[in-house]
Design a protein around this motif. Structure first.
Motif, short mmCIF file in Angstrom:
data_model
loop_
_atom_site.label_atom_id
_atom_site.label_comp_id
_atom_site.label_asym_id
_atom_site.label_seq_id
_atom_site.Cartn_x
_atom_site.Cartn_y
_atom_site.Cartn_z
N GLU A 316 63.88 105.20 43.38
CA GLU A 316 62.68 104.50 42.88
C GLU A 316 62.79 103.24 44.06
N MET A 317 63.67 103.37 44.98
CA MET A 317 63.78 102.20 45.92
C MET A 317 62.37 102.11 46.86
N VAL A 318 61.64 101.02 46.82
CA VAL A 318 60.59 101.03 47.59
C VAL A 318 60.71 99.76 48.57
N ASP A 319 61.88 98.93 48.81
CA ASP A 319 62.02 98.04 49.58
C ASP A 319 63.50 98.09 50.02
N PHE A 320 63.88 98.14 51.42
CA PHE A 320 65.03 98.32 51.80
C PHE A 320 65.34 97.40 53.07
N ILE A 321 66.41 96.58 52.79
CA ILE A 321 67.08 95.70 53.68
C ILE A 321 68.33 96.19 54.47
N TYR A 322 68.67 95.90 55.61
CA TYR A 322 69.89 96.43 56.28
C TYR A 322 70.27 95.20 57.09
N PHE A 366 58.10 106.71 48.17
CA PHE A 366 58.19 106.36 49.50
C PHE A 366 58.32 104.78 49.88
N VAL A 367 59.35 104.65 50.62
CA VAL A 367 59.66 103.00 50.84
C VAL A 367 58.57 102.45 51.54
N ARG A 368 58.16 101.27 51.09
CA ARG A 368 56.96 100.74 51.48
C ARG A 368 57.25 99.53 52.63
N ARG A 369 58.63 99.03 52.25
CA ARG A 369 59.02 97.98 53.24
C ARG A 369 60.41 98.07 53.69
N VAL A 370 60.82 97.80 55.00
CA VAL A 370 61.84 97.81 55.56
C VAL A 370 62.19 96.73 56.37
N ASP A 394 56.03 98.96 56.01
CA ASP A 394 55.86 97.47 56.44
C ASP A 394 57.21 97.15 57.01
N THR A 395 57.38 96.86 58.47
CA THR A 395 58.74 96.72 58.99
C THR A 395 58.76 95.58 59.48
N SER A 396 59.70 94.66 59.67
CA SER A 396 60.09 93.50 60.16
C SER A 396 61.49 93.17 60.47
N LEU A 397 61.63 92.15 61.13
CA LEU A 397 63.17 91.57 61.53
C LEU A 397 63.12 90.13 60.58
#
Length: 406
Positions: A316-322, A366-370, A394-397
């Motif tokens: 169920e992950m929709v937001d991933f931070i690495y 589907f992941v919506r933000r990384v 939505d991808t960003s630093l």
């Protein structure tokens, strides 16, 4: 500096202030450190001089704290921080005379449990907020055992745990003697628009479990939130026991609670699976270890790259931070492979080799933000690679030291 306070106390004791509603007494740094056992203490004015006093705050000021000097019949909020001389017996006497309390905040005081083994429960039916900050485990548990507050809707506890392997939350805090708090805990777990759990590893023997259930979008300070538990632990085993203790309060016949999970420098797949089994992880942040003993690539990333017969990990992950691991390209490649395997176009078979599913990709939400957390400029190439895999996300630093994680 104590002599500066004495004339004030003398004046307060001799002069009635019938309209005073808030009294805050805050000691200096020297007063916090300069108290010696046996030294004469400042005497608080009798609270009968303040018939309308609603809030009393004492911070870092050693003083006498017992009736008749402190009768809080009308006080709604009591805060005692670093009142280092106060004993539990004195505090219990005060609470017995404070039946209308709505907010109770204790920080590093009192420091020890009472000498008597049996204590009469104290019922505070109006108490809605209980804060026990940096208290010894035994003291926090004693207060939870003694104070009965069935309407509590805000609970904050922070404590260090002993290093012994059996020093886990169910043995040190919220023990069998505090079962009256179980309904309160179950109710608190349903509160808060945001439910954040952070597990942090400093080294092999220093870890922290932080749970924050709150309504605000900002990173909440220590004294705010519907539920905040902060435990300093010493082993992965203690961390696992703490998670299992939390699961004890989650009713199996109700939907899983949705949480935002941050795992900082952890590699234990079974710990992530424990969260995944009992909660719905919608937001997941992972910062990998960068020391010489780290397992590369991080086993959690490898685990997230392949489905099992029951589906994907963190489905169920929709937001991933690495968190980018410095110059470690192997970890970065593992993240890109995980994203490609989960959300790319290739077909995957379950890890257990079951038949009949190899021709169709096992779908995950589907992941919506990384977001890539990195030092300035270090994550640009990583971000470009993520954008190619997930053109619709939505991808960003953002800065690796940015405290606003979500």
């Amino acid at each position: 500096m104590a002599w500066l306070i004495k004339p004030l106390f003398a004046g307060l004791r001799s002069t009635a202030v019938p309209h005073l509603k808030v009294l805050t007494l805050k000691g200096s740094a020297s007063q916090r450190k300069g108290y010696e056992p046996g030294a004469s203490l400042l005497q608080l004015p009798a609270m009968t001089a303040f018939p309308k006093l609603h809030r009393l705050e004492i911070d870092g000021l050693p003083c006498e704290l017992y009736p008749p000097g402190l009768l809080l019949n009308h006080v709604l909020s009591l805060s005692l921080i670093d009142v280092i001389n106060v004993s539990m017996e004195q505090l219990l006497d005060v609470l017995q005379n404070s039946s209308f309390l709505e907010h109770l905040k204790l920080g590093r005081s009192p420091a020890e449990c009472p000498s008597q083994t049996t204590v009469t429960p104290i019922h505070l039916p109006h108490l809605i907020a209980l804060h026990l900050i940096f208290m010894p485990i035994s003291v926090s548990n004693f207060l939870l055992m003694t104070v009965h507050a069935t309407n509590c809707s805000e609970l904050l506890i922070s404590s260090d745990f002993p290093k012994s392997p059996d020093g886990v939350v169910s043995d040190c805090l919220f023990t069998s003697s505090t079962e009256h708090f179980s309904p309160v805990m179950q109710a608190l777990l349903t509160r808060g628009r945001h439910k954040d759990i952070e597990v942090t590893r400093s080294d092999a023997q220093r870890m922290e479990f932080l749970l924050k259930f709150h309504d605000d979008d900002c990173d909440d300070p220590l004294d705010h939130g519907a539920l905040r538990l902060q435990f300093r632990l010493h082993s992965v085993q203690q961390m696992e026991h703490t998670v299992r203790w939390l699961v004890h309060y989650l009713k199996p016949d109700t939907p899983k609670i949705s949480i935002r999970l941050f795992m900082d420098r952890f590699e234990e797949v079974h710990l992530m699976d424990l969260f995944d089994s009992h909660t719905t992880v919608t937001h997941f942040a992972l910062r990998v270890r960068d020391d010489s003993d780290a397992i590369r690539p991080n086993p959690i990333l490898v685990h997230m790259s392949r489905p099992t017969i029951s589906g994907w990990p963190l489905s169920e992950m929709v937001d991933f931070i690495y968190g980018v691991a410095g110059e470690d390209k192997l970890e970065d490649e593992a993240v890109l492979k995980m994203l490609q395997d989960r959300y790319g176009s290739s077909d995957l078979e379950p890890r257990d080799g079951s038949e009949g599913q190899s021709s169709e990709k096992i779908r995950t939400k589907f992941v919506r933000r990384v977001r890539i957390a990195s030092e300035e400029g270090a994550g640009n190439s990583m971000l470009s690679a993520v954008e190619k895999i997930l053109p619709g996300a939505d991808t960003s630093l953002f800065g690796s030291d940015d405290e606003a994680l979500w």
